[in-house]
Scaffold this motif. Structure first.
Motif, PDB file in Angstrom:
ATOM      1  N   GLY A 149       0.770  -1.333  -0.102  1.00 25.88           N
ATOM      2  CA  GLY A 149       0.074   0.084   0.047  1.00 25.88           C
ATOM      3  C   GLY A 149       1.054   1.273   0.037  1.00 25.88           C
ATOM      4  N   GLU A 150       0.190   2.494  -0.031  1.00 24.03           N
ATOM      5  CA  GLU A 150       0.890   3.710  -0.039  1.00 24.03           C
ATOM      6  C   GLU A 150       0.010   4.703   0.556  1.00 24.03           C
ATOM      7  N   ASN A 151       0.463   5.552   1.431  1.00 17.05           N
ATOM      8  CA  ASN A 151      -0.203   6.407   1.822  1.00 17.05           C
ATOM      9  C   ASN A 151       0.567   7.893   1.434  1.00 17.05           C
ATOM     10  N   ARG A 152      -0.465   9.011   1.163  1.00 13.47           N
ATOM     11  CA  ARG A 152       0.199  10.057   0.712  1.00 13.47           C
ATOM     12  C   ARG A 152      -0.517  11.260   1.176  1.00 13.47           C
ATOM     13  N   THR A 153       0.199  12.616   1.432  1.00 18.07           N
ATOM     14  CA  THR A 153      -0.289  13.706   1.910  1.00 18.07           C
ATOM     15  C   THR A 153       0.157  14.763   0.961  1.00 18.07           C
ATOM     16  N   LEU A 154      -0.769  15.732   0.524  1.00 18.67           N
ATOM     17  CA  LEU A 154      -0.303  16.713  -0.395  1.00 18.67           C
ATOM     18  C   LEU A 154      -0.597  18.141   0.287  1.00 18.67           C
ATOM     19  N   ALA A 155       0.073  19.032  -0.234  1.00 20.27           N
ATOM     20  CA  ALA A 155      -0.183  20.330  -0.021  1.00 20.27           C
ATOM     21  C   ALA A 155       0.285  21.225  -1.101  1.00 20.27           C
ATOM     22  N   ALA A 156      -0.574  22.016  -1.654  1.00 24.54           N
ATOM     23  CA  ALA A 156      -0.314  22.890  -2.815  1.00 24.54           C
ATOM     24  C   ALA A 156      -1.110  24.103  -2.740  1.00 24.54           C
ATOM     25  N   ILE A 157      -0.463  25.048  -3.552  1.00 24.72           N
ATOM     26  CA  ILE A 157      -1.101  26.376  -3.673  1.00 24.72           C
ATOM     27  C   ILE A 157      -1.534  26.521  -5.342  1.00 24.72           C
TER      28      ILE A 157
END
Length: 154
Positions: A25-33
């Motif tokens: 599996g893979e866990n992801r977090t994203l922060a973008a403007i």
């Protein structure tokens, strides 16, 4: 008009993806403007933290460290090049649409559009792929994703 105000959006997302046959599996977090649209163009830039999960923890969305975890940049550049009364078309590059962070070495291509059937109801379609390699003048593509659906706004 020379000056046109630009809308800014902060996008935060978390995603868990798993492959039961491989017990991975893979866990992801994203922060973008994101900025736009200006003349149909929208742009975004941010960072993604990717954490693979294997073995007994492959199903867990709470695994956030490991030897193979990495930080990647994410980008998005789209252009709505046709806008009519009842329909529109857009194309671009995006490594994080639908909150799936592709490897930054890939160049994900996308096209989408919609046709308004009646008020608050649209027929939507999307197609996408990614350029994943260049070798000897040849270009290698990732799998092609196609989607068609109906969107109702409440």
């Amino acid at each position: 008009m020379l000056f046109r105000p630009v809308g800014l959006t902060l996008r935060l997302a978390a995603q868990h993806q798993q492959w039961n046959d491989w017990q991975a599996g893979e866990n992801r977090t994203l922060a973008a403007i994101e900025a736009g649209p200006v003349f149909g163009v929208e742009a975004g830039f941010g960072f993604v933290h990717r954490v693979p999960a294997f073995g007994d923890d492959y199903w867990s969305p709470f695994v956030w460290n490991g030897d193979a975890s990495e930080w990647n940049y994410a980008y998005r550049l789209t252009w709505k090049f046709l806008q009519k009364d009842n329909w529109w078309l857009r194309a671009g590059l995006s490594s994080y649409d639908r909150f799936t962070a592709h490897s930054p070495q890939q160049f994900p291509l996308k096209a989408d559009g919609a046709y308004r059937l009646r008020d608050n109801l649209e027929l939507v379609a999307a197609a996408g792929t990614a350029i994943v390699g260049y070798s000897g003048g040849l270009v290698s593509f990732h799998e092609v994703e196609l989607g068609v659906g109906v969107k109702y706004a409440f």
